[in-house]
Design a protein around this motif. Structure first.
Motif, PDB file in Angstrom:
ATOM      1  N   ASP A 182      48.320  19.407 -40.824  1.00  0.00           N
ATOM      2  CA  ASP A 182      47.158  20.269 -41.073  1.00  0.00           C
ATOM      3  C   ASP A 182      46.342  19.754 -42.262  1.00  0.00           C
ATOM      4  OD1 ASP A 182      45.468  22.359 -40.617  1.00  0.00           O
ATOM      5  OD2 ASP A 182      46.679  23.858 -41.664  1.00  0.00           O
ATOM      6  N   ALA A 191      45.604  19.512 -31.967  1.00  0.00           N
ATOM      7  CA  ALA A 191      45.463  20.910 -32.369  1.00  0.00           C
ATOM      8  C   ALA A 191      45.522  21.833 -31.152  1.00  0.00           C
ATOM      9  CB  ALA A 191      44.160  21.119 -33.123  1.00  0.00           C
ATOM     10  N   GLU A 195      48.235  24.737 -31.011  1.00  0.00           N
ATOM     11  CA  GLU A 195      47.797  26.132 -31.002  1.00  0.00           C
ATOM     12  C   GLU A 195      48.159  26.822 -29.692  1.00  0.00           C
ATOM     13  OE1 GLU A 195      46.860  27.475 -33.727  1.00  0.00           O
ATOM     14  OE2 GLU A 195      46.819  25.537 -34.746  1.00  0.00           O
ATOM     15  N   LYS A 198      51.744  27.781 -29.920  1.00  0.00           N
ATOM     16  CA  LYS A 198      51.908  28.899 -30.847  1.00  0.00           C
ATOM     17  C   LYS A 198      51.339  30.202 -30.288  1.00  0.00           C
ATOM     18  CE  LYS A 198      50.440  28.121 -34.977  1.00  0.00           C
ATOM     19  NZ  LYS A 198      49.573  27.574 -36.066  1.00  0.00           N
ATOM     20  N   ASP A 200      48.055  30.758 -30.121  1.00  0.00           N
ATOM     21  CA  ASP A 200      46.760  31.002 -30.742  1.00  0.00           C
ATOM     22  C   ASP A 200      45.670  30.476 -29.809  1.00  0.00           C
ATOM     23  OD1 ASP A 200      44.579  31.409 -32.314  1.00  0.00           O
ATOM     24  OD2 ASP A 200      45.262  30.218 -34.022  1.00  0.00           O
ATOM     25  N   LEU A 203      41.583  29.537 -31.052  1.00  0.00           N
ATOM     26  CA  LEU A 203      41.321  28.236 -31.661  1.00  0.00           C
ATOM     27  C   LEU A 203      41.458  27.122 -30.629  1.00  0.00           C
ATOM     28  CD1 LEU A 203      40.611  26.548 -34.112  1.00  0.00           C
ATOM     29  CD2 LEU A 203      43.023  26.581 -34.787  1.00  0.00           C
ATOM     30  N   ALA A 204      42.500  27.224 -29.778  1.00  0.00           N
ATOM     31  CA  ALA A 204      42.704  26.206 -28.745  1.00  0.00           C
ATOM     32  C   ALA A 204      41.528  26.183 -27.770  1.00  0.00           C
ATOM     33  CB  ALA A 204      44.011  26.478 -27.996  1.00  0.00           C
TER      34      ALA A 204
END
Length: 235
Positions: A182, A191, A195, A198, A200, A203-204
Motif C-alpha cells: 500500500d 488492488a 479489494e 477483502k 471492498d 474500490l475494486a
C-alpha cells in the motif's frame, strides 16, 4: 443485487470525486506501465526493424523464438525477475525488489517481445515495398532501419499502444516483484484483486471502471492511428 448496485454507485462517486487513494493507485499504474512501454519500444522497435531488414542464417528460428516469447507467462517473468533482484540474486545489491522499478523491469521484459514481433510484421511489408528503392540509393542497414521506422511511425504507434494495453492490464508479474504494498507498489490490477478478496467492492469497481475506460481509450486510439496510417499510405 441491491448490494452490488449500491457498491457500483459508491464506486462511481469515488471516481468522480477523485478519491485520493484511488488516484494514487491510478497514477502509479500509469507511471509504471508508460515507462515500461517506452523502454520496450526503445528496445523493441529497432530490433523489429532490424529483423525486417536483415537476412541471415537462423533468422527464421529467431522469429519463431520471438513469437513464442509473446506468450511468456507473466508469473514466470515475475519469478525470473524476483530471483535476480532478491538478496541472494546477482542484482540483489541494488535493493530494487518490491519497488516500482522492479515492476517496470518485469513489464518491460514481458512486452518487449510483443513490440519486436508486431513491429517486425509491420515493417516487413514496408521493407518489401521499399527494398528496391533502398538498393538503388545504396542505403546501409542502419539507414534502412531508420527510414522504415520513420515511414511506418503511425503503424508503430499502434504497436506501442498494444504494448501499453498489455502492460497496464498485467497482474501476475507485478504482484510477484512488487508485493502489492500500500502507498508504494499497489497498482490497479493488484488492488482490484486484493479489494475483491477483502470484500471492498466499491474500490475494486472504481478501479475496474478506470481500467475499462483506459482499455476503451487505447482501442479507440489504435483504430484512429490505423485509419491515419492507411490514409498516409495512400496519400
Amino acid at each position: 443485487m441491491q448490494d452490488l448496485g449500491e457498491a457500483f454507485l459508491v464506486a462511481l462517486r469515488l471516481v468522480l470525486s477523485g478519491d485520493a487513494d484511488l488516484m494514487e493507485i491510478v497514477v502509479l499504474s500509469l507511471r509504471v506501465s508508460l515507462t515500461a512501454t517506452a523502454l520496450a519500444c526503445l528496445i523493441g522497435l529497432p530490433l523489429g526493424a532490424l529483423l525486417a531488414v536483415a537476412r541471415f542464417r537462423g533468422r527464421n528460428a529467431l522469429l519463431v523464438l520471438v513469437n513464442a516469447l509473446m506468450g511468456l507467462p507473466p508469473v514466470v517473468v515475475g519469478l525470473l525477475v524476483y530471483l535476480h533482484l532478491s538478496r541472494s540474486g546477482p542484482l540483489g545489491f541494488l535493493g530494487l525488489l518490491y519497488t516500482p522499478t522492479a515492476m517496470i523491469v518485469a513489464q518491460t521484459i514481458l512486452i518487449t517481445p510483443i513490440v519486436v514481433a508486431l513491429s517486425r510484421q509491420v515493417l516487413d511489408d514496408l521493407h518489401a515495398e521499399y527494398a528496391e528503392q533502398f538498393r538503388s540509393l545504396c542505403l546501409g542497414r542502419g539507414q534502412a532501419v531508420f527510414a522504415l521506422i520513420w515511414d511506418g511511425r503511425y503503424s508503430l504507434m499502434t504497436v506501442g499502444l498494444a504494448g501499453f494495453g498489455r502492460a497496464v492490464a498485467e497482474v501476475g508479474a507485478v504482484i510477484v516483484v512488487g508485493g502489492n504494498i500500500d502507498h508504494l507498489t499497489r497498482v490497479m490490477t493488484t488492488a482490484i484483486a486484493l479489494e475483491t478478496s477483502k470484500g471492498d467492492l466499491p474500490l475494486a469497481l472504481g478501479l475496474g471502471l478506470i481500467l475499462m475506460t483506459l482499455a476503451l481509450a487505447v482501442n479507440a486510439m489504435v483504430h484512429g492511428l490505423r485509419v491515419t496510417a492507411v490514409r498516409y499510405a495512400h496519400a
